[in-house]
Design an enzyme around this catalytic site. Structure first.
Site, short mmCIF file in Angstrom:
data_model
loop_
_atom_site.label_atom_id
_atom_site.label_comp_id
_atom_site.label_asym_id
_atom_site.label_seq_id
_atom_site.Cartn_x
_atom_site.Cartn_y
_atom_site.Cartn_z
N CYS A 1 -2.06 9.03 3.12
CA CYS A 1 -1.85 8.53 1.76
C CYS A 1 -2.94 9.10 0.85
CB CYS A 1 -1.96 7.02 1.69
SG CYS A 1 -0.95 6.18 2.86
N GLU B 1 0.89 -1.17 0.00
CA GLU B 1 0.00 0.00 0.00
C GLU B 1 0.93 1.22 0.00
OE1 GLU B 1 -2.66 2.20 -0.46
OE2 GLU B 1 -3.37 0.15 -0.14
C1 UN1 Z 1 -3.61 6.33 5.02
O1 UN1 Z 1 -3.35 7.51 4.92
O2 UN1 Z 1 -2.74 5.48 4.78
O3 UN1 Z 1 -9.33 7.30 4.14
C2 UN1 Z 1 -4.89 5.79 5.49
C3 UN1 Z 1 -8.68 7.86 5.02
C4 UN1 Z 1 -8.38 7.12 6.29
C5 UN1 Z 1 -7.27 6.17 6.10
C6 UN1 Z 1 -6.03 6.76 5.49
N1 UN1 Z 1 -9.57 6.41 6.70
O4 UN1 Z 1 -8.28 9.00 4.90
#
Ligand code: UN1
Length: 487
Positions: A268, A234
């Site tokens: 992310c 990921e």
């Molecule tokens: C991440 O940044 O790796 O959708 C996860 C979102 C969160 C998870 C982010 N529920 O922004």
């Protein structure tokens, strides 16, 4: 690495040590794998609904410790308190979801080509799963990986980020307190060499990694060089929000502020490209800049703080360097752009919410992940061009489209090449019962969370039962022959 120690510190006040750890030696990693392997054998014999009950109990313990855990997340990872609570809540929700799956179907039945014969699939643990997790969701992401792995009957060896190890230690303590056998989840600590030892360990059958593309490549190469192994990655994102002229612009401003500057832009899924139609770009950028300039930058545990620190000084300096490169390319600074000091937070790594205009699809800033509160504005003159811009990117995690035109929205859903698409909502905020992950360099085809995430740490076995009492030959070269021989 024997004898080395490291400390995790508060990114808002780096002099404040949160916890100290021994860097795990190679021998410690071996020992962790051996313990997890032994414990896994017993755990695999526990009926799935019983495993699920333990996971439900973890959810209850996490809920009872939510406030304390959220404060720890805030102090160790720098997330503002309300978002730190959301991080813990994702783990609680994941426990509920995975526990419920313990009484769901565990395979499928299938008709067979021959009479008096049928097929079914069943799932088995892979063994010990190695996990390498980031600091930005230091409770949620371990839960996304650990709960499905446990339900499937696996053992775990996890290395949390060196920036947020205590959050993982507390999360695993909650698991053990809930009844997970003590040796089943092993936590090892340290840096890249510990991650490399996990990735290539012969006792580890599957590796799950969340982090950067370069590290993901190293993890996958190490895992495969001595593999094959199941590797789920990921990785990065360069997530775009498209704003069409018919959009509800108040909603756009709220969504862009949250998507770009929430968690100091360190998700992310953070919004890092704003692809705005020329007809509304001035209005949107002006309103956004006015609001961004009013966001309160400060101590993440203080009520009223909107934007906490980035993870460390080095990261703040890297972000400042990226802004400088963008401006050097001729892009223009609308607001922000600097490291700032916060009173009472000496040495803290704070970076202003930053908006940069004048970028195109090919700019440095639209091509490179910042992982900080920096939003690049790209102008567009049509829906088709906007979608092309979104897709002209090496990553494919999340995208958002703001429009009131339902046909356009549905066309965007189909045309956008990302793992997650939002309509009239920002690029962040994925829920744990839908698959999470992305296309292109964001990953290698796996998804976490949801049903897909549940299945990723299982081996599938296909079973054929023939109760005809005679030899029946499937798949010989023609049906006449099947009939002549078998029936
Ligand atoms: C991440 O940044 O790796 O959708 C996860 C979102 C969160 C998870 C982010 N529920 O922004």
């Amino acid at each position: 690495m024997a004898g080395d120690r490291f400390a995790s510190v508060n990114p808002a006040r780096p002099a404040e040590v949160i916890a100290e750890f021994d860097v795990s030696t190679l021998a410690a990693v071996d020992d962790a794998v051996a313990r997890a392997t032994a414990a896994q054998r017993a755990w695999a014999a526990v009926p799935v609904p019983r495993r699920a009950e333990v996971i439900a109990a973890i959810g209850e313990i996490l809920a009872s410790r939510k406030a304390a855990l959220a404060t720890l997340v805030s102090r160790e990872a720098g997330k503002i308190l309300v978002e730190a609570g959301g991080d813990v809540q994702e783990a609680i929700d994941m426990a509920g979801y995975i526990a419920g799956q313990g009484r769901n179907a565990w395979g499928e039945t299938h008709p067979c080509e021959m009479p008096d014969k049928f097929g079914f699939t069943t799932r088995h643990p892979v063994g010990v799963v190695g996990m390498i997790t980031p600091w930005n969701f230091p409770v949620a992401i371990p839960s996304w990986k650990i709960f499905p792995a446990l339900l499937a009957g696996n053992g775990v060896v996890i290395k949390p980020s060196e920036h947020a190890p205590q959050c993982c230690a507390e999360f695993v303590r909650a698991c053990v307190d809930a009844g997970v056998p003590a040796d089943l989840i092993q936590v090892v600590y340290g840096f890249g060499d510990v991650g490399a030892a996990i990735s290539s360990h012969p006792g580890i059958r599957a590796v799950s990694f969340t982090g950067s593309v370069p590290t993901g490549r190293l993890v996958a190469s190490a895992a495969m060089a001595s593999g094959p192994r199941l590797v789920s990655l990921e990785l990065g994102g360069k997530n775009a929000m498209v704003v069409m002229p018919d959009a509800d612009l108040d909603l756009v401003i709220e969504g862009a502020l949250f998507g770009a500057f929430g968690t100091a832009g360190q998700r992310c899924t953070s919004t890092s490209r704003l692809v705005v139609h020329r007809d509304v770009v001035d209005e949107v950028v002006d309103a956004l800049a006015a609001r961004a300039g009013k966001l309160v930058i400060g101590d993440p545990v203080a009520p009223g703080t909107d934007v906490g620190p980035v993870i460390d000084r080095k990261s703040a300096e890297r972000i400042a360097g990226m802004v400088e490169t963008a401006l050097g390319e001729g892009n223009s600074l609308v607001t922000g752009g600097k490291i700032v000091a916060v009173e009472g937070c000496e040495g803290g790594a704070f970076f202003e919410p930053t908006i940069i205009r004048g970028t195109t699809r090919d700019s440095y800033l639209t091509r490179n992940e910042v992982f900080g509160p920096v939003l690049a504005v790209v102008e567009t003159d049509s829906f088709a061009d906007a979608i092309e811009t979104v897709n002209d990117c090496e990553y494919g995690l999340s995208a958002a489209v703001y429009t009131r035109d339902v046909n356009q929205a549905m066309r965007a859903v189909h045309a956008i090449d990302t793992g997650i698409v939002y309509i009239n909502a920002p690029t962040i905020g994925a829920e744990i019962h839908l698959p999470f992950g992305g296309t292109k360099h964001t990953g290698n085809g796996y998804r976490e969370a949801g049903k897909r995430g549940l299945e990723q740490f299982s081996e599938t076995k296909s079973v054929y039962i023939d109760f005809s009492g005679r030899l029946q030959k499937a798949q010989i070269d023609n049906r006449d022959a099947i009939e002549a021989t078998d029936v």
